[in-house]
Motif scaffolding. Structure first.
Motif, PDB file in Angstrom:
ATOM      1  N   GLY A 104      40.571   4.552  10.551  1.00 52.70           N
ATOM      2  CA  GLY A 104      40.920   5.952  10.309  1.00 52.70           C
ATOM      3  C   GLY A 104      39.821   6.730   9.624  1.00 52.70           C
ATOM      4  N   THR A 105      38.634   6.150   9.506  1.00 56.52           N
ATOM      5  CA  THR A 105      37.509   6.820   8.832  1.00 56.52           C
ATOM      6  C   THR A 105      36.357   6.988   9.820  1.00 56.52           C
ATOM      7  OG1 THR A 105      38.105   5.844   6.709  1.00 56.52           O
ATOM      8  CG2 THR A 105      35.861   6.723   6.928  1.00 56.52           C
ATOM      9  N   LEU A 106      35.787   8.190   9.822  1.00 53.53           N
ATOM     10  CA  LEU A 106      34.612   8.473  10.630  1.00 53.53           C
ATOM     11  C   LEU A 106      33.406   8.486   9.696  1.00 53.53           C
ATOM     12  CD1 LEU A 106      33.220   9.271  13.286  1.00 53.53           C
ATOM     13  CD2 LEU A 106      33.690  11.659  12.704  1.00 53.53           C
ATOM     14  N   VAL A 107      32.456   7.599   9.953  1.00 58.21           N
ATOM     15  CA  VAL A 107      31.256   7.483   9.118  1.00 58.21           C
ATOM     16  C   VAL A 107      30.084   8.122   9.870  1.00 58.21           C
ATOM     17  CG1 VAL A 107      29.684   5.922   7.924  1.00 58.21           C
ATOM     18  CG2 VAL A 107      32.133   5.367   8.076  1.00 58.21           C
ATOM     19  N   ILE A 108      29.496   9.141   9.244  1.00 58.59           N
ATOM     20  CA  ILE A 108      28.323   9.825   9.810  1.00 58.59           C
ATOM     21  C   ILE A 108      27.132   9.482   8.932  1.00 58.59           C
ATOM     22  CG2 ILE A 108      27.283  12.044  10.419  1.00 58.59           C
ATOM     23  CD1 ILE A 108      30.068  13.172  10.757  1.00 58.59           C
ATOM     24  N   LYS A 109      26.175   8.750   9.504  1.00 58.86           N
ATOM     25  CA  LYS A 109      24.954   8.378   8.775  1.00 58.86           C
ATOM     26  C   LYS A 109      23.802   9.246   9.266  1.00 58.86           C
ATOM     27  CE  LYS A 109      26.137   3.519   7.934  1.00 58.86           C
ATOM     28  NZ  LYS A 109      25.689   2.112   8.110  1.00 58.86           N
ATOM     29  N   VAL A 110      23.084   9.836   8.329  1.00 60.57           N
ATOM     30  CA  VAL A 110      21.952  10.695   8.684  1.00 60.57           C
ATOM     31  C   VAL A 110      20.726  10.269   7.883  1.00 60.57           C
ATOM     32  CG1 VAL A 110      23.393  12.694   9.263  1.00 60.57           C
ATOM     33  CG2 VAL A 110      22.552  12.415   6.921  1.00 60.57           C
ATOM     34  N   LYS A 111      19.579  10.565   8.457  1.00 59.46           N
ATOM     35  CA  LYS A 111      18.304  10.397   7.766  1.00 59.46           C
ATOM     36  C   LYS A 111      17.564  11.727   7.874  1.00 59.46           C
ATOM     37  CE  LYS A 111      14.029   7.711   7.572  1.00 59.46           C
ATOM     38  NZ  LYS A 111      13.212   6.653   8.212  1.00 59.46           N
ATOM     39  N   GLU A 112      17.465  12.411   6.758  1.00 55.76           N
ATOM     40  CA  GLU A 112      16.888  13.746   6.747  1.00 55.76           C
ATOM     41  C   GLU A 112      15.389  13.705   7.026  1.00 55.76           C
ATOM     42  OE1 GLU A 112      17.784  15.297   2.965  1.00 55.76           O
ATOM     43  OE2 GLU A 112      19.898  15.713   3.398  1.00 55.76           O
ATOM     44  N   PHE A 113      14.910  14.794   7.688  1.00 53.50           N
ATOM     45  CA  PHE A 113      13.473  14.947   7.830  1.00 53.50           C
ATOM     46  C   PHE A 113      12.858  15.114   6.442  1.00 53.50           C
ATOM     47  CE2 PHE A 113      14.009  16.341  12.358  1.00 53.50           C
ATOM     48  CZ  PHE A 113      13.164  15.376  12.890  1.00 53.50           C
ATOM     49  N   PRO A 114      11.662  14.593   6.255  1.00 56.96           N
ATOM     50  CA  PRO A 114      11.043  14.713   4.933  1.00 56.96           C
ATOM     51  C   PRO A 114      10.582  16.143   4.660  1.00 56.96           C
ATOM     52  CG  PRO A 114       9.537  13.661   6.470  1.00 56.96           C
ATOM     53  CD  PRO A 114      10.849  13.786   7.187  1.00 56.96           C
ATOM     54  N   THR A 115      10.298  16.425   3.404  1.00 56.27           N
ATOM     55  CA  THR A 115       9.739  17.713   2.992  1.00 56.27           C
ATOM     56  C   THR A 115       8.222  17.640   3.057  1.00 56.27           C
ATOM     57  OG1 THR A 115      11.614  18.072   1.503  1.00 56.27           O
ATOM     58  CG2 THR A 115       9.644  19.423   1.145  1.00 56.27           C
ATOM     59  N   ILE A 116       7.617  18.731   3.530  1.00 60.43           N
ATOM     60  CA  ILE A 116       6.149  18.767   3.611  1.00 60.43           C
ATOM     61  C   ILE A 116       5.582  18.961   2.212  1.00 60.43           C
ATOM     62  CG2 ILE A 116       4.155  19.974   4.562  1.00 60.43           C
ATOM     63  CD1 ILE A 116       5.882  20.780   6.924  1.00 60.43           C
ATOM     64  N   ASN A 117       4.815  17.987   1.756  1.00 59.68           N
ATOM     65  CA  ASN A 117       4.191  18.067   0.438  1.00 59.68           C
ATOM     66  C   ASN A 117       3.001  19.034   0.481  1.00 59.68           C
ATOM     67  OD1 ASN A 117       3.589  17.296  -2.296  1.00 59.68           O
ATOM     68  ND2 ASN A 117       1.944  16.015  -1.474  1.00 59.68           N
ATOM     69  N   ARG A 118       2.106  18.841   1.428  1.00 60.29           N
ATOM     70  CA  ARG A 118       0.981  19.761   1.615  1.00 60.29           C
ATOM     71  C   ARG A 118       0.503  19.663   3.055  1.00 60.29           C
ATOM     72  NH1 ARG A 118      -4.329  17.743   1.150  1.00 60.29           N
ATOM     73  NH2 ARG A 118      -4.464  15.494   0.887  1.00 60.29           N
ATOM     74  N   ILE A 119      -0.218  20.683   3.469  1.00 60.77           N
ATOM     75  CA  ILE A 119      -0.777  20.762   4.820  1.00 60.77           C
ATOM     76  C   ILE A 119      -2.293  20.788   4.697  1.00 60.77           C
ATOM     77  CG2 ILE A 119      -0.918  22.109   6.949  1.00 60.77           C
ATOM     78  CD1 ILE A 119       1.829  23.224   6.306  1.00 60.77           C
ATOM     79  N   SER A 120      -2.946  19.949   5.449  1.00 59.72           N
ATOM     80  CA  SER A 120      -4.409  19.910   5.400  1.00 59.72           C
ATOM     81  C   SER A 120      -4.962  19.837   6.813  1.00 59.72           C
ATOM     82  CB  SER A 120      -4.886  18.707   4.577  1.00 59.72           C
ATOM     83  OG  SER A 120      -4.436  17.496   5.150  1.00 59.72           O
ATOM     84  N   PHE A 121      -6.251  20.211   6.923  1.00 62.19           N
ATOM     85  CA  PHE A 121      -6.959  20.209   8.202  1.00 62.19           C
ATOM     86  C   PHE A 121      -8.211  19.359   8.046  1.00 62.19           C
ATOM     87  CE2 PHE A 121      -4.748  24.194   7.544  1.00 62.19           C
ATOM     88  CZ  PHE A 121      -3.994  24.321   8.700  1.00 62.19           C
ATOM     89  N   GLU A 122      -8.443  18.501   9.007  1.00 65.53           N
ATOM     90  CA  GLU A 122      -9.595  17.612   8.959  1.00 65.53           C
ATOM     91  C   GLU A 122     -10.403  17.758  10.245  1.00 65.53           C
ATOM     92  OE1 GLU A 122      -8.328  13.634   8.276  1.00 65.53           O
ATOM     93  OE2 GLU A 122      -7.556  14.014   6.252  1.00 65.53           O
ATOM     94  N   GLY A 123     -11.713  17.785  10.076  1.00 63.77           N
ATOM     95  CA  GLY A 123     -12.611  17.860  11.225  1.00 63.77           C
ATOM     96  C   GLY A 123     -13.025  19.259  11.605  1.00 63.77           C
TER      97      GLY A 123
END
Length: 785
Positions: A104-123
């Motif tokens: 009688g229980t519905l279990v919804i498991k989620v894995k959230e997208f991570p938060t962007i700490n910083r954005i960098s450009f290389e090259g």
């Protein structure tokens, strides 16, 4: 018989046994199906007393339940559970999702997208991090989205394509950190610039490829390909070039010109483009009969015809037609006639290749300007844009005036985009004019270097702002220093004083020389103010005032057998001399209207009256007349300039060396700066004294040398004739201040380079005096970086 009966009995029993077995199997199968069907139907529907959510950290459970769309106690099917799973996953908030029924229980498991700490450009080297950060949609402290990161990579790749780097690749990658955070890194491989190796034309007979290349914004790769940025292939620029080509031919009478196609092929090595414009030139048309008609009783067509400056037989250009229409409509406004419209009727005469123009003067619809809305100007004040319109709210609406105002707004140079459109207002007789602009940088800080045969190597620093404080004003400041000269200059211009077509100018100058081609030093300072306003379509008048001081000092003894000039001794003894002068200047320039793209005339005349206070009293007059035209299908440029001046000293005063005329290398080639005219001791080593009068005639011809256009090298021939003469008092020094004409002839190489324009002059003096200083070679270069 007994055996036959026995056999039949055995067969009958066998068949009976088989039938029994088959019947039993069918019975069991039907029984199992009957038992299984209720269970299957029961497995496809669920009823949950509670919903349990696991794995969420930032997202509220109520939000997840909203995406799921399942309420407690509601009967749902397996398909509905799958739909709930898809809705939660498609929300873009979760990296993974699972939906599990547990009784009688519905279990919804989620894995959230991570938060962007910083954005960098290389090259990246060609594009800065700050510029790239403005392009991407991903942001720090926001939820990371793979689809957004991929879209950002595509946008970055397109930005490099606009730079001509079609082989550039951008790959987004993440580096996982603690607390469900990631660093988003865009790995960039910029690649090389894909240049236009060959820019050619097909179908052109009148104008050469070399001439047409000069018209286009797109350029062919040349020796300075690492500096010039316009030799890369950019599709938007090609579309602009198609319109530029059409305007070029139309202004020269080729009304049937068309760009049939533009073919762009990339080299097999993908390191260059081959761009080909397929054109059809057609025939050149001239103006035929010009007339004006009107059915309005208050309009005198003959009076309006006097505003027509077009002459029959001249090459057709749409600019001349537009200018004539503007003149006629302005005349109607001056006469108090509103809503007058002038439309040209063009009759084509293919037999003699002429176009008859009939200007039809009629009354247009009674439509008024309700208001002018301006958007996009964060720095520029509204009034700077509004003063480009000749109409205000409540005036009669004239579409031509609106188009002209739009062109004036674009010509300001303050905006990268300026769209002006008209739409219906609150009533059918009202129009709202929408102005949408996008601002661009208008200021610059320049570091520069220059080299001249006279002044040697010099350096400069300057600041200029063409939209000072968003008021449309210009401000310039420069500091220049060389081995023997130094100067500081500034200027401030208000282009529309009190909202009128009056330019207010302030300027200042401080300059010193230390033995510059002389044996004395000078110091000169001045401050000026001027008002300039139009008096005709091509003419402008300036009223000006200048207050200045000058001094010569450190007069050294010349090398024997020369003696110190008594003229210079007298001027040094005067010390600092104050000059207060009021003057005017008139200029006439047909290049302002651009009616003839192949020719232009420039006239200048000015006088300054010194004596309104101060120590100096004189009248100084200058004049210039110049003309330029292009011949041989615009391959050769011919130019002639006549220039002169005179100083008339008043009240027994004498002119000074700082105010007299000199001819430098720009005015008289083939001689040194200060190389001709009266000279101390009539010796080549003596100091140049200048003259109260000068006159010079310069004749130039510039032409291609047959080298590839991308080299930017042209040739030139010149002939200069001129002189400087006349002094108020020679103090018995025997200085020759009479008129002696000098002349020189020479050949020039003009090289437009990525570091600045270079000019090489090879000259020979044909006429000169023994004490003149001639010069056979001169090099000038100037650059800003």
């Amino acid at each position: 018989m007994t055996d036959i009966k026995a056999g039949r009995a055995v067969t009958y029993n066998a068949v009976k046994a088989v039938i029994c077995r088959v019947s039993l199997i069918l019975f069991l199968a039907l029984s199992m199906t009957y038992v299984a069907l209720p269970n299957a139907a029961q497995a496809q529907s669920y009823r949950f007393n509670q919903v349990k959510i696991e794995g969420n950290q930032r997202i509220e459970p109520a939000t997840i339940l909203t995406y799921a769309g399942i309420a407690r106690g509601e009967t749902v099917s397996a398909a509905q559970l799958n739909d709930a799973y898809q809705r939660i996953l498609n929300s873009g908030l979760f990296e993974s999702v699972s939906v599990e029924p547990r009784g009688g229980t519905l279990v919804i498991k989620v894995k959230e997208f991570p938060t962007i700490n910083r954005i960098s450009f290389e090259g990246n080297k060609r594009l800065k991090d700050a510029d790239l950060a403005q392009i991407v949609r991903s942001q720090s402290r926001h939820v990371y989205s793979p689809s957004t990161a991929e879209a950002d990579a595509a946008v970055l790749t397109e930005a490099y394509s606009q730079q001509g780097r079609y082989s550039a690749t951008v790959t987004p990658k993440i580096i996982r950190r603690s607390e469900n955070r990631v660093d988003l890194v865009f790995e960039i491989v910029e690649g090389k610039v894909v240049e236009i190796e060959r820019l050619s034309f097909v179908g052109n007979r009148i104008f050469s490829d070399r001439r047409l290349r000069r018209v286009l914004e797109t350029k062919q790769a040349g020796v300075f390909r690492s500096i010039i940025q316009k030799d890369t292939f950019i599709p938007d620029r090609v579309e602009f070039d198609k319109q530029v080509l059409r305007d070029f031919y139309l202004s020269r009478g080729y009304i049937d010109f068309r760009v049939l196609s533009v073919n762009s092929e990339i080299a097999r090595e993908r390191n260059g483009f081959f761009l080909t414009f397929n054109v059809r030139e057609g025939q050149r048309f001239k103006f035929g009969e010009i007339s004006a008609v009107s059915d309005l009783p208050e309009v005198d067509a003959e009076e309006f015809m006097r505003a027509v400056k077009i002459k029959s037989g001249k090459t057709y250009t749409p600019v001349a037609v537009e200018t004539t229409i503007s003149r006629m409509e302005r005349l109607a406004i001056q006469k108090g006639m509103n809503f007058i419209r002038v439309e040209p009727r063009v009759t084509r005469n293919d037999r003699d290749l002429t176009l008859d123009i009939e200007f039809v003067i009629s009354r247009g619809p009674r439509v008024f300007v309700e208001r002018i809305d301006i958007e996009g100007n964060a720095t520029t004040l509204d009034r700077v844009i509004r003063r480009q319109f000749k109409v205000v709210e409540g005036d009669p609406f004239n579409p031509r005036q609106i188009r002209e105002a739009a062109e004036r707004i674009r010509n300001l140079g303050f905006f990268s985009k300026a769209d002006v459109n008209a739409r219906e207002g609150t009533g059918p007789d009202q129009v709202i004019v929408d102005v949408n602009v996008a601002e661009q940088p208008t200021g610059s800080l320049d570091l520069g270097a220059s080299y001249g045969t006279d002044g040697g190597l010099g350096f400069s620093i300057g600041f200029q702002e063409s939209n000072f404080l968003g008021r449309g004003q210009s401000f310039n400041f420069s500091l220049n220093t060389a081995s023997e000269t130094n100067s500081v200059r500034f200027s401030f211009v208000e282009p529309a004083l009190l909202g009128r077509k009056v330019r207010l100018r302030f300027s200042g100058n401080y300059a010193t020389t230390e033995g510059f081609n002389s044996t004395f030093d000078t110091r000169k300072a001045s401050f000026g103010i001027g008002l300039e306003f139009p008096i005709s379509e091509n003419g402008r008048l300036e009223l000006r005032y200048q207050l200045g001081s000058d001094k010569i000092f450190n007069l050294a003894t010349p090398v024997a057998p020369l003696v110190i000039s008594p003229i210079l001794q007298a001027e040094e003894a005067e010390g600092t001399v104050i000059t207060s002068q009021l003057g005017y200047g008139f200029s006439y320039d047909t290049r302002r209207t651009g009616l003839n793209p192949n020719a232009g005339i420039v006239l200048r005349f000015g006088q300054d009256f010194a004596g309104l206070g101060g120590d100096s009293q004189f009248i100084k007059t200058t004049a210039l007349a110049g003309a330029e035209t292009k011949v041989y299908n615009e391959e050769v440029t011919l130019r002639a300039v006549f220039e002169g001046g005179a100083i008339a000293s008043l009240s027994g005063t004498n002119s000074r060396v700082n105010n007299r005329f000199f001819l430098n290398g720009a005015k008289m080639r083939g001689f040194e700066s200060l190389g001709i005219g009266p000279r101390n001791g009539n010796d080549v080593n003596g100091n140049a004294l200048g003259g109260n009068m000068f006159a010079v005639m310069r004749f130039d011809a510039e032409f291609p040398l047959g080298l590839p256009e991308e080299y930017g090298i042209k040739g030139g021939l010149f002939l200069d004739v001129g002189s400087v003469w006349g002094l108020d008092n020679t103090y018995g020094s025997g200085v020759d201040d009479t008129l002696h004409w000098r002349s020189s002839i020479g050949f020039s190489i003009l090289w437009t380079t990525g570091i600045g324009p270079l000019r090489f002059n090879f000259s020979k003096a044909l006429q000169k005096e023994d004490y003149d200083r001639d010069r056979s070679f001169e090099l000038t270069i100037q650059t800003q970086f």
